[in-house]
Motif scaffolding. Structure first.
Motif, mmCIF file in Angstrom:
data_model
loop_
_atom_site.group_PDB
_atom_site.id
_atom_site.type_symbol
_atom_site.label_atom_id
_atom_site.label_comp_id
_atom_site.label_asym_id
_atom_site.label_seq_id
_atom_site.Cartn_x
_atom_site.Cartn_y
_atom_site.Cartn_z
ATOM 1 N N GLY A 1 17.749 8.281 -8.934
ATOM 2 C CA GLY A 1 16.466 8.196 -9.633
ATOM 3 C C GLY A 1 15.696 6.933 -9.314
ATOM 4 N N LEU A 2 16.175 6.141 -8.359
ATOM 5 C CA LEU A 2 15.521 4.883 -8.009
ATOM 6 C C LEU A 2 14.366 5.123 -7.040
ATOM 7 N N PRO A 3 13.259 4.394 -7.209
ATOM 8 C CA PRO A 3 12.109 4.562 -6.312
ATOM 9 C C PRO A 3 12.397 4.014 -4.923
ATOM 10 N N ILE A 4 11.862 4.686 -3.912
ATOM 11 C CA ILE A 4 12.026 4.261 -2.531
ATOM 12 C C ILE A 4 10.701 3.771 -1.957
ATOM 13 N N CYS A 5 9.629 4.464 -2.321
ATOM 14 C CA CYS A 5 8.305 4.120 -1.789
ATOM 15 C C CYS A 5 7.251 4.581 -2.785
ATOM 16 N N GLU A 6 6.107 3.900 -2.815
ATOM 17 C CA GLU A 6 5.033 4.306 -3.718
ATOM 18 C C GLU A 6 3.683 4.105 -3.065
ATOM 19 N N LEU A 7 2.735 4.888 -3.535
ATOM 20 C CA LEU A 7 1.374 4.823 -3.028
ATOM 21 C C LEU A 7 0.435 5.131 -4.184
ATOM 22 N N THR A 8 -0.551 4.279 -4.405
ATOM 23 C CA THR A 8 -1.500 4.479 -5.493
ATOM 24 C C THR A 8 -2.843 4.913 -4.927
ATOM 25 N N THR A 9 -3.397 5.973 -5.494
ATOM 26 C CA THR A 9 -4.699 6.482 -5.080
ATOM 27 C C THR A 9 -5.591 6.655 -6.302
ATOM 28 N N THR A 10 -6.843 6.982 -6.071
ATOM 29 C CA THR A 10 -7.715 7.318 -7.188
ATOM 30 C C THR A 10 -7.293 8.674 -7.753
ATOM 31 N N ALA A 11 -7.673 8.954 -8.978
ATOM 32 C CA ALA A 11 -7.199 10.147 -9.686
ATOM 33 C C ALA A 11 -7.709 11.449 -9.077
ATOM 34 N N ASN A 12 -8.769 11.378 -8.304
ATOM 35 C CA ASN A 12 -9.345 12.597 -7.744
ATOM 36 C C ASN A 12 -8.687 13.039 -6.435
ATOM 37 N N VAL A 13 -7.693 12.297 -5.971
ATOM 38 C CA VAL A 13 -6.998 12.644 -4.728
ATOM 39 C C VAL A 13 -5.896 13.656 -5.021
ATOM 40 N N ALA A 14 -5.903 14.771 -4.301
ATOM 41 C CA ALA A 14 -4.896 15.820 -4.506
ATOM 42 C C ALA A 14 -3.525 15.358 -4.033
ATOM 43 N N ASP A 15 -2.477 15.745 -4.781
ATOM 44 C CA ASP A 15 -1.116 15.330 -4.452
ATOM 45 C C ASP A 15 -0.730 15.724 -3.025
ATOM 46 N N SER A 16 -1.098 16.934 -2.631
ATOM 47 C CA SER A 16 -0.684 17.448 -1.324
ATOM 48 C C SER A 16 -1.231 16.626 -0.161
ATOM 49 N N THR A 17 -2.380 15.966 -0.356
ATOM 50 C CA THR A 17 -2.985 15.194 0.728
ATOM 51 C C THR A 17 -2.309 13.839 0.925
ATOM 52 N N VAL A 18 -1.469 13.440 -0.033
ATOM 53 C CA VAL A 18 -0.803 12.137 0.028
ATOM 54 C C VAL A 18 0.599 12.255 0.607
ATOM 55 N N ALA A 19 1.208 13.434 0.503
ATOM 56 C CA ALA A 19 2.615 13.619 0.867
ATOM 57 C C ALA A 19 2.934 13.165 2.280
ATOM 58 N N LEU A 20 2.141 13.566 3.260
ATOM 59 C CA LEU A 20 2.420 13.217 4.652
ATOM 60 C C LEU A 20 2.356 11.706 4.866
ATOM 61 N N ASP A 21 1.412 11.043 4.176
ATOM 62 C CA ASP A 21 1.287 9.588 4.312
ATOM 63 C C ASP A 21 2.503 8.868 3.747
ATOM 64 N N ILE A 22 2.957 9.286 2.575
ATOM 65 C CA ILE A 22 4.074 8.580 1.949
ATOM 66 C C ILE A 22 5.396 8.903 2.647
ATOM 67 N N LEU A 23 5.508 10.107 3.215
ATOM 68 C CA LEU A 23 6.690 10.441 4.027
ATOM 69 C C LEU A 23 6.736 9.548 5.265
ATOM 70 N N SER A 24 5.606 9.415 5.918
ATOM 71 C CA SER A 24 5.528 8.572 7.112
ATOM 72 C C SER A 24 5.763 7.109 6.777
ATOM 73 N N GLN A 25 5.194 6.652 5.658
ATOM 74 C CA GLN A 25 5.360 5.260 5.229
ATOM 75 C C GLN A 25 6.818 4.956 4.939
#
Length: 252
Positions: A194-218
């Motif tokens: 349950g420990l965090p590995i990586c995080e990314l903060t966006t504005t509330a209007n950004v869809a979850d699906s559009t962030v997944a590839l970025d955080i996977l790559s990061q």
């Protein structure tokens, strides 16, 4: 010091003692660097900010009260507890000017340490987002402003936030949603611990699906997620994510 420790539980004191002893702040300004009217160590202020996050305090005033009532932890942060602790405004200025890139690197170094110790790995990872409300009267349920969740009524006090929507009920058969002005915190976790590995903060209007590839790559840029099992809710149900997991990271 024995009298001071009386006010803080041993497990809590040991937690912060070990945490700060293993925290690599070599890339942060030296402890002799001073800030604030009375000259406070920037590293001490950073450790206090970490305490604020660990204790889930939303306000600096809560942190100040906590440190005043737990002087042993203030001592572990690096403050001289025989002198007054920093004021609200000292903390406020420090947090506003805190470099997010440094915090990201600090988190990555801690994650790598946990990986080296075998505490976490990326064999089974999950991704989800959490809404973060902006500090604006628009989000106050007692506010009677008209059209406060209209895109044309952007809060003047926070020009960076976005308009989002989140689930307001955990009941399976109840579909209840609420609008809010703010942000989203997208967090990749090790599903076993349950420990965090990586995080990314966006504005509330950004869809979850559009962030997944970025955080996977990061995540993969500093800790391999090859052959991982990836878990996420329907907000991440997109063909591009499926393809990336299978074809790029050879996972499922």
């Amino acid at each position: 010091m024995q009298d001071i420790s009386f006010f803080t539980s041993a497990p809590k004191a040991n937690f912060y003692d070990k945490l700060f002893m293993n925290l690599d702040l070599s890339d942060f300004p030296e402890s002799t660097a001073k800030t604030g009217r009375n000259g406070y160590s920037k590293r001490a202020l950073l450790r206090a900010f970490i305490v604020m996050k660990c204790e889930c305090f939303s306000y600096i005033t809560d942190l100040l009260d906590y440190l005043q009532n737990n002087l042993l932890i203030a001592h572990y942060c690096g403050f001289d507890i025989m002198k007054p602790l920093p004021s609200y405004w000292t903390f406020d200025r420090f947090i506003i000017n805190l470099d997010n890139d440094f915090l990201q690197k600090l988190m990555q170094s801690q994650v790598l340490k946990l990986s080296e110790l075998g505490i976490i790995d990326t064999s089974f990872i999950g991704l989800d987002s959490t809404p973060i409300s902006a500090n604006t009267s628009h989000n106050n349920p007692k506010s009677f402003k008209k059209n406060k969740f209209s895109k044309d009524k952007h809060p003047k006090c926070d020009k960076d936030c976005g308009l989002g929507v989140h689930t307001a009920s955990n009941q399976i058969n109840e579909q209840k949603f609420e609008y809010y002005w703010g942000y989203k915190n997208h967090v990749m976790v090790d599903c076993i611990t349950g420990l965090p590995i990586c995080e990314l903060t966006t504005t509330a209007n950004v869809a979850d699906s559009t962030v997944a590839l970025d955080i996977l790559s990061q995540t993969n840029s500093f800790l391999s997620i090859n052959e991982c099992t990836f878990l996420a809710d329907k907000g991440y149900d997109a063909k591009a994510i499926y393809n990336a997991i299978h074809e790029v990271y050879h996972g499922e």
